[in-house]
Design a protein around this motif. Sequence first.
Motif, PDB file in Angstrom:
ATOM      1  N   UNK A 132       0.904  -1.175   0.094  1.00  0.00           N
ATOM      2  CA  UNK A 132       0.138   0.016  -0.098  1.00  0.00           C
ATOM      3  C   UNK A 132       0.710   1.164  -0.165  1.00  0.00           C
ATOM      4  N   UNK A 133       0.521   2.148  -0.685  1.00  0.00           N
ATOM      5  CA  UNK A 133       1.189   3.470  -0.508  1.00  0.00           C
ATOM      6  C   UNK A 133       1.129   4.301   0.645  1.00  0.00           C
ATOM      7  N   UNK A 188       6.113   6.013  -0.990  1.00  0.00           N
ATOM      8  CA  UNK A 188       6.694   5.056   0.167  1.00  0.00           C
ATOM      9  C   UNK A 188       5.581   3.973   0.011  1.00  0.00           C
ATOM     10  N   UNK A 189       6.015   2.687   0.144  1.00  0.00           N
ATOM     11  CA  UNK A 189       5.105   1.620   0.402  1.00  0.00           C
ATOM     12  C   UNK A 189       5.270   0.787   1.820  1.00  0.00           C
ATOM     13  N   UNK A 190       4.098   0.108   1.976  1.00  0.00           N
ATOM     14  CA  UNK A 190       4.379  -0.494   3.146  1.00  0.00           C
ATOM     15  C   UNK A 190       3.614  -1.834   3.199  1.00  0.00           C
ATOM     16  N   UNK A 191       3.961  -2.928   3.846  1.00  0.00           N
ATOM     17  CA  UNK A 191       3.255  -4.120   3.903  1.00  0.00           C
ATOM     18  C   UNK A 191       2.673  -4.127   5.215  1.00  0.00           C
ATOM     19  N   UNK A 192       1.697  -4.926   5.414  1.00  0.00           N
ATOM     20  CA  UNK A 192       1.206  -5.024   7.076  1.00  0.00           C
ATOM     21  C   UNK A 192       2.124  -5.571   8.108  1.00  0.00           C
ATOM     22  N   UNK A 193       2.472  -4.856   9.128  1.00  0.00           N
ATOM     23  CA  UNK A 193       3.453  -5.198  10.090  1.00  0.00           C
ATOM     24  C   UNK A 193       4.979  -5.036   9.847  1.00  0.00           C
ATOM     25  N   UNK A 194       5.219  -4.300   8.541  1.00  0.00           N
ATOM     26  CA  UNK A 194       6.359  -4.110   8.242  1.00  0.00           C
ATOM     27  C   UNK A 194       6.776  -2.337   8.007  1.00  0.00           C
ATOM     28  N   UNK A 195       8.035  -2.098   8.308  1.00  0.00           N
ATOM     29  CA  UNK A 195       8.433  -0.551   7.965  1.00  0.00           C
ATOM     30  C   UNK A 195       8.088   0.046   6.488  1.00  0.00           C
ATOM     31  N   UNK A 196       7.970   1.146   6.329  1.00  0.00           N
ATOM     32  CA  UNK A 196       7.655   1.608   4.896  1.00  0.00           C
ATOM     33  C   UNK A 196       9.015   1.568   4.405  1.00  0.00           C
ATOM     34  N   UNK A 197       9.109   1.717   3.027  1.00  0.00           N
ATOM     35  CA  UNK A 197      10.394   1.829   2.054  1.00  0.00           C
ATOM     36  C   UNK A 197      10.068   2.601   1.150  1.00  0.00           C
TER      37      UNK A 197
END
Length: 64
Positions: free
Chosen positions: A21-22, A31-40
């Motif tokens: 998800x943006x 920046x993107x992120x997955x559930x439970x992860x940091x964004x990159x």
Amino acid sequence: MSARRAEVGDEVEYAPGRRAVVTDIRGGEYYLRLPGNREWPVRDPDALTVKRTRAERVAADDLW
């Protein structure tokens, strides 16, 4: 869905079969992120393919 530039909250495919998800757009950098992860940060935002808009995710009650 027709091709369009991703917006905050959209679910995008950033690599074949990989979705995230943006979460933010800062100074033109996505920046993107997955559930439970940091964004990159995304190196090439034009390579993102919108799979579901934020509105579609809200309608499906799929916000995480």
